[in-house]
Design a protein around this motif. Sequence first.
Motif, mmCIF file in Angstrom:
data_model
loop_
_atom_site.group_PDB
_atom_site.id
_atom_site.type_symbol
_atom_site.label_atom_id
_atom_site.label_comp_id
_atom_site.label_asym_id
_atom_site.label_seq_id
_atom_site.Cartn_x
_atom_site.Cartn_y
_atom_site.Cartn_z
ATOM 1 N N ASP A 29 0.886 -1.104 -0.223
ATOM 2 C CA ASP A 29 -0.115 -0.144 -0.237
ATOM 3 C C ASP A 29 0.859 1.466 0.228
ATOM 4 O OD1 ASP A 29 -2.489 1.375 0.958
ATOM 5 O OD2 ASP A 29 -1.241 2.110 2.363
ATOM 6 N N HIS A 30 0.737 2.113 -1.004
ATOM 7 C CA HIS A 30 1.436 3.584 -0.693
ATOM 8 C C HIS A 30 1.797 4.301 0.117
ATOM 9 C CE1 HIS A 30 3.447 6.205 -3.383
ATOM 10 N NE2 HIS A 30 2.427 7.157 -3.245
ATOM 11 N N THR A 31 0.524 4.094 0.150
ATOM 12 C CA THR A 31 0.529 5.123 2.102
ATOM 13 C C THR A 31 1.889 4.405 2.958
ATOM 14 O OG1 THR A 31 -1.393 6.151 1.267
ATOM 15 C CG2 THR A 31 -0.924 6.163 4.098
ATOM 16 N N VAL A 32 1.146 3.576 3.121
ATOM 17 C CA VAL A 32 1.830 2.771 4.337
ATOM 18 C C VAL A 32 3.112 2.589 3.492
ATOM 19 C CG1 VAL A 32 2.414 0.548 4.711
ATOM 20 C CG2 VAL A 32 0.152 1.315 5.088
ATOM 21 N N LEU A 33 3.708 2.520 2.188
ATOM 22 C CA LEU A 33 5.321 2.296 2.480
ATOM 23 C C LEU A 33 6.300 3.960 2.627
ATOM 24 C CD1 LEU A 33 7.306 1.014 0.485
ATOM 25 C CD2 LEU A 33 6.371 1.302 -1.614
ATOM 26 N N GLU A 34 5.329 4.493 1.975
ATOM 27 C CA GLU A 34 6.003 5.492 2.465
ATOM 28 C C GLU A 34 5.924 6.139 3.685
ATOM 29 O OE1 GLU A 34 7.588 7.929 0.299
ATOM 30 O OE2 GLU A 34 6.601 7.123 -1.265
ATOM 31 N N LEU A 35 4.855 5.755 4.782
ATOM 32 C CA LEU A 35 5.715 5.850 6.444
ATOM 33 C C LEU A 35 6.721 4.589 6.808
ATOM 34 C CD1 LEU A 35 1.883 5.949 7.783
ATOM 35 C CD2 LEU A 35 3.201 7.892 7.086
ATOM 36 N N VAL A 36 6.124 3.827 6.631
ATOM 37 C CA VAL A 36 7.838 3.064 6.485
ATOM 38 C C VAL A 36 9.042 3.398 6.093
ATOM 39 C CG1 VAL A 36 8.870 0.955 5.780
ATOM 40 C CG2 VAL A 36 6.041 0.747 6.301
ATOM 41 N N LYS A 37 8.804 3.890 4.790
ATOM 42 C CA LYS A 37 9.755 4.446 4.618
ATOM 43 C C LYS A 37 10.798 5.705 5.273
ATOM 44 C CE LYS A 37 10.049 3.816 -0.619
ATOM 45 N NZ LYS A 37 9.860 3.915 -2.205
ATOM 46 N N MET A 38 9.680 6.903 5.527
ATOM 47 C CA MET A 38 10.248 7.579 5.977
ATOM 48 C C MET A 38 10.652 7.313 7.363
ATOM 49 S SD MET A 38 10.011 10.904 5.316
ATOM 50 C CE MET A 38 9.977 11.721 7.182
ATOM 51 N N ARG A 39 10.433 6.357 8.489
ATOM 52 C CA ARG A 39 10.574 5.879 9.436
ATOM 53 C C ARG A 39 11.103 5.354 9.449
ATOM 54 N NH1 ARG A 39 10.588 7.850 14.674
ATOM 55 N NH2 ARG A 39 11.495 5.295 15.786
ATOM 56 N N ALA A 40 11.819 4.015 8.777
ATOM 57 C CA ALA A 40 12.614 3.545 8.650
ATOM 58 C C ALA A 40 14.487 4.937 8.892
ATOM 59 C CB ALA A 40 13.547 2.412 7.688
ATOM 60 N N SER A 41 14.361 5.760 7.738
ATOM 61 C CA SER A 41 15.719 6.610 7.107
ATOM 62 C C SER A 41 15.451 7.655 8.388
ATOM 63 C CB SER A 41 14.570 7.767 6.055
ATOM 64 O OG SER A 41 14.615 6.534 4.765
ATOM 65 N N ILE A 42 14.887 8.176 9.226
ATOM 66 C CA ILE A 42 14.100 8.609 10.661
ATOM 67 C C ILE A 42 15.401 8.254 11.643
ATOM 68 C CG2 ILE A 42 13.587 9.273 12.467
ATOM 69 C CD1 ILE A 42 10.840 10.787 10.562
ATOM 70 N N VAL A 43 15.324 6.694 11.773
ATOM 71 C CA VAL A 43 16.078 5.863 12.649
ATOM 72 C C VAL A 43 17.321 6.066 12.444
ATOM 73 C CG1 VAL A 43 16.296 3.626 13.418
ATOM 74 C CG2 VAL A 43 13.555 4.468 13.484
ATOM 75 N N ASN A 44 18.012 5.888 11.025
ATOM 76 C CA ASN A 44 18.696 5.289 10.270
ATOM 77 C C ASN A 44 19.209 7.171 10.375
ATOM 78 O OD1 ASN A 44 18.855 2.602 10.484
ATOM 79 N ND2 ASN A 44 17.939 2.902 8.092
ATOM 80 N N GLY A 45 18.933 8.080 10.628
ATOM 81 C CA GLY A 45 19.524 9.216 10.382
ATOM 82 C C GLY A 45 20.108 9.990 8.836
ATOM 83 N N CYS A 46 18.897 8.968 8.136
ATOM 84 C CA CYS A 46 19.232 9.869 6.466
ATOM 85 C C CYS A 46 18.988 10.715 5.796
ATOM 86 C CB CYS A 46 19.264 7.590 5.303
ATOM 87 S SG CYS A 46 19.304 8.157 3.764
ATOM 88 N N ALA A 47 20.032 12.088 5.801
ATOM 89 C CA ALA A 47 19.091 12.725 5.473
ATOM 90 C C ALA A 47 18.487 13.149 4.087
ATOM 91 C CB ALA A 47 19.815 14.066 5.799
ATOM 92 N N PHE A 48 19.240 12.184 2.773
ATOM 93 C CA PHE A 48 18.969 12.174 2.361
ATOM 94 C C PHE A 48 17.666 11.506 1.849
ATOM 95 C CE2 PHE A 48 18.528 10.047 -1.961
ATOM 96 C CZ PHE A 48 18.979 10.703 -3.143
ATOM 97 N N CYS A 49 17.331 9.753 2.146
ATOM 98 C CA CYS A 49 15.760 9.101 1.952
ATOM 99 C C CYS A 49 14.576 10.211 2.581
ATOM 100 C CB CYS A 49 16.679 8.476 2.472
ATOM 101 S SG CYS A 49 17.438 7.585 1.267
ATOM 102 N N VAL A 50 15.925 10.693 3.652
ATOM 103 C CA VAL A 50 14.115 11.328 4.731
ATOM 104 C C VAL A 50 14.091 12.615 3.942
ATOM 105 C CG1 VAL A 50 13.347 13.265 6.851
ATOM 106 C CG2 VAL A 50 15.244 11.056 7.038
ATOM 107 N N ASP A 51 14.689 13.400 3.397
ATOM 108 C CA ASP A 51 14.451 14.739 2.292
ATOM 109 C C ASP A 51 12.949 13.927 1.039
ATOM 110 O OD1 ASP A 51 14.626 17.726 1.304
ATOM 111 O OD2 ASP A 51 15.340 16.293 0.111
ATOM 112 N N MET A 52 13.601 12.754 0.379
ATOM 113 C CA MET A 52 13.362 12.104 -0.649
ATOM 114 C C MET A 52 11.999 12.244 -0.024
ATOM 115 S SD MET A 52 14.362 9.367 -3.781
ATOM 116 C CE MET A 52 15.514 8.394 -1.836
#
Length: 146
Positions: A29-52
């Motif tokens: 599900d697209h909404t869930v996928l974007e939430l997952v991508k945001m959360r993992a990127s926040i936890v990992n501290g990935c500025a590039f991915c949080v921005d994108m």
Amino acid sequence: MQRMNAAEVAPQGYRAVLGLEKYVQTNVDHTVLELVKMRASIVNGCAFCVDMHSRDALAAGESSRRLFAVAAWREAPFFDERERAALALTDAVTRLGDHGVPDDVWDAAAKVWSEKELADLVLAIATINVWNRVAITTRTELPAQV
């Protein structure tokens, strides 16, 4: 300063990860996928991915309020049971420790996601973690203009 462009140095490997990315985009599900991508990127501290992924989610219609709340999702009232289960699983898989994913986290996810959906969700979490690790390790630079 960016260390390397992995897509240029290892194009076959990059395409393989991109293939997995395309699979999860089609099957989660697209909404869930974007939430997952945001959360993992926040936890990992990935500025590039949080921005994108914040830009991608906003462009897809996600509210800024929900998107900002991903950083403190446990306390935020904006997420439904399936989203909460996906975010908890994202935290557990991303912070994978000596004992793996706790049974209570897995059981909560298995309660609201079918076995196939859960398999696809695990693949989505693994995929964003690969992207985060590549971007952080190579110091992928944020675009100057968006």
